[in-house]
Design a protein around this motif. Structure first.
Motif, short mmCIF file in Angstrom:
data_model
loop_
_atom_site.label_atom_id
_atom_site.label_comp_id
_atom_site.label_asym_id
_atom_site.label_seq_id
_atom_site.Cartn_x
_atom_site.Cartn_y
_atom_site.Cartn_z
N ALA A 246 8.30 0.50 -6.90
CA ALA A 246 7.07 0.85 -7.61
C ALA A 246 7.08 2.32 -8.00
N LYS A 247 6.60 2.61 -9.19
CA LYS A 247 6.48 3.99 -9.63
C LYS A 247 5.36 4.68 -8.85
N ASP A 248 5.46 6.00 -8.75
CA ASP A 248 4.45 6.75 -8.00
C ASP A 248 3.06 6.60 -8.61
N THR A 249 3.00 6.30 -9.91
CA THR A 249 1.71 6.19 -10.61
C THR A 249 1.18 4.75 -10.63
N SER A 250 1.97 3.79 -10.14
CA SER A 250 1.55 2.39 -10.16
C SER A 250 0.36 2.19 -9.23
N LYS A 251 -0.64 1.48 -9.73
CA LYS A 251 -1.86 1.23 -8.96
C LYS A 251 -1.93 -0.23 -8.52
N VAL A 252 -2.60 -0.45 -7.41
CA VAL A 252 -2.84 -1.81 -6.92
C VAL A 252 -4.09 -2.34 -7.60
N ASP A 253 -4.00 -3.55 -8.11
CA ASP A 253 -5.12 -4.14 -8.84
C ASP A 253 -6.08 -4.83 -7.87
N ASP A 254 -6.78 -4.01 -7.09
CA ASP A 254 -7.75 -4.58 -6.14
C ASP A 254 -9.07 -3.82 -6.15
N THR B 195 -9.50 -0.61 -5.59
CA THR B 195 -9.52 0.61 -4.77
C THR B 195 -9.01 1.82 -5.53
N GLY B 196 -8.17 1.59 -6.54
CA GLY B 196 -7.57 2.70 -7.27
C GLY B 196 -6.42 3.36 -6.54
N LEU B 197 -5.96 2.77 -5.44
CA LEU B 197 -4.86 3.34 -4.67
C LEU B 197 -3.53 3.01 -5.31
N SER B 198 -2.57 3.91 -5.15
CA SER B 198 -1.22 3.62 -5.62
C SER B 198 -0.58 2.56 -4.73
N VAL B 199 0.47 1.93 -5.24
CA VAL B 199 1.15 0.90 -4.46
C VAL B 199 1.67 1.48 -3.15
N ILE C 72 -10.39 5.47 4.40
CA ILE C 72 -10.04 6.87 4.66
C ILE C 72 -9.19 7.42 3.54
N GLU C 73 -8.25 6.62 3.02
CA GLU C 73 -7.41 7.07 1.91
C GLU C 73 -8.24 7.39 0.66
N GLN C 74 -9.38 6.73 0.53
CA GLN C 74 -10.27 6.99 -0.60
C GLN C 74 -11.31 8.05 -0.28
N SER C 75 -11.14 8.72 0.87
CA SER C 75 -12.07 9.77 1.34
C SER C 75 -13.47 9.21 1.56
#
Length: 247
Positions: free
Chosen positions: A37-45, A47-51, A211-214
């Motif tokens: 996965a690329k560093d900019t790839s996001k998870v489609d859930d 949350t907006g978190l990267s993979v 926590i990752e999303q602050s």
């Protein structure tokens, strides 16, 4: 009880096979899953978190689950058959002390699995978080593993030595997959999503992702884990006493 915890830790640290699957295996899985996965790839859930960031919490949680669930259930079942638990009943150690000792020693062993996944994510996949987030993630995932440590004790008293491994594996992979540790639950059919949100593994990983999303962990996730811990720990203590009465 402290002496029993020390003994359990020494036994676990001597088991190289157990250490590989509980400490290194989750980090290897993380690198395999997040590696392409690329560093900019996001998870489609939503949350907006990267993979990489998403899977880091998943595999750290999976590693802690492996350490406390697999280790406790099989070891206890074998101890029952070998007569070790019968010997402990001759000591002043109460049932709750035995359960707490098993739970605490397993949780200590789970800490390295969490740290190794974090190191792999930071060094190889360039995951960057604030210092407080790293500390909070470590604490939350480590503390949350107590829930599954108690489950491992309960399984060890339900199953015999021959049956404990397949039973544990079914529960282990079922909780991991349905709880969203291997893939986002948003990819599931709706009825599975409805089931997943009440599983302890789903709530467990959700604490870390908040926590990752602050964000502060959701009260529902904390409550779900607390209820499961009471059920598993209480069930383990009851099974220990029941096994004592049969002896």
């Amino acid at each position: 009880m402290n002496a029993l915890i020390k003994l359990e830790l020494a036994r676990a640290l001597r088991n190289k096979k157990f250490l590989f699957f509980s400490v290194l295996y989750p980090a290897i899985l993380f690198l395999i899953i997040a590696g392409n996965a690329k560093d900019t790839s996001k998870v489609d859930d939503g949350t907006g978190l990267s993979v990489a960031t998403y899977m880091m919490v998943s595999m750290a949680s999976f590693g802690a689950l492996t350490a406390v669930l697999m280790g406790n259930s099989e070891r206890i079942a074998k101890e029952r058959e070998g007569g070790w638990v019968r010997q402990l009943r001759l000591t002043p150690l109460p049932g709750r002390g035995y359960v707490l000792a098993k739970t605490a020693s397993a949780a200590v062993v789970s800490l390295p699995s969490i740290v190794v996944v974090f190191l792999a994510a930071a060094a190889i996949k360039h995951v960057r978080l604030d210092a407080w987030q790293w500390a909070a993630l470590t604490g939350v995932i480590w503390a949350g593993s107590l829930v599954f440590a108690a489950l491992g004790v309960a399984i060890g008293y339900v199953a015999s030595g021959d049956a404990v491994r397949p039973i544990t594996m079914i529960i282990y992979f079922g909780l991991s997959i349905l709880g969203g540790l291997w893939m986002p639950t948003t990819t599931f059919p709706q009825f599975l999503q409805d089931i997943a949100k009440w599983l302890p593994t789903h709530a467990y990983a959700a604490l870390g992702r908040a926590i990752e999303q602050s964000q502060a962990p959701h009260a529902t996730d904390v409550a779900v884990l607390a209820v499961y811990f009471v059920l598993f720990a209480g069930g383990a203590a009851w099974l220990y006493r029941k096994d004592t009465l049969k002896a």
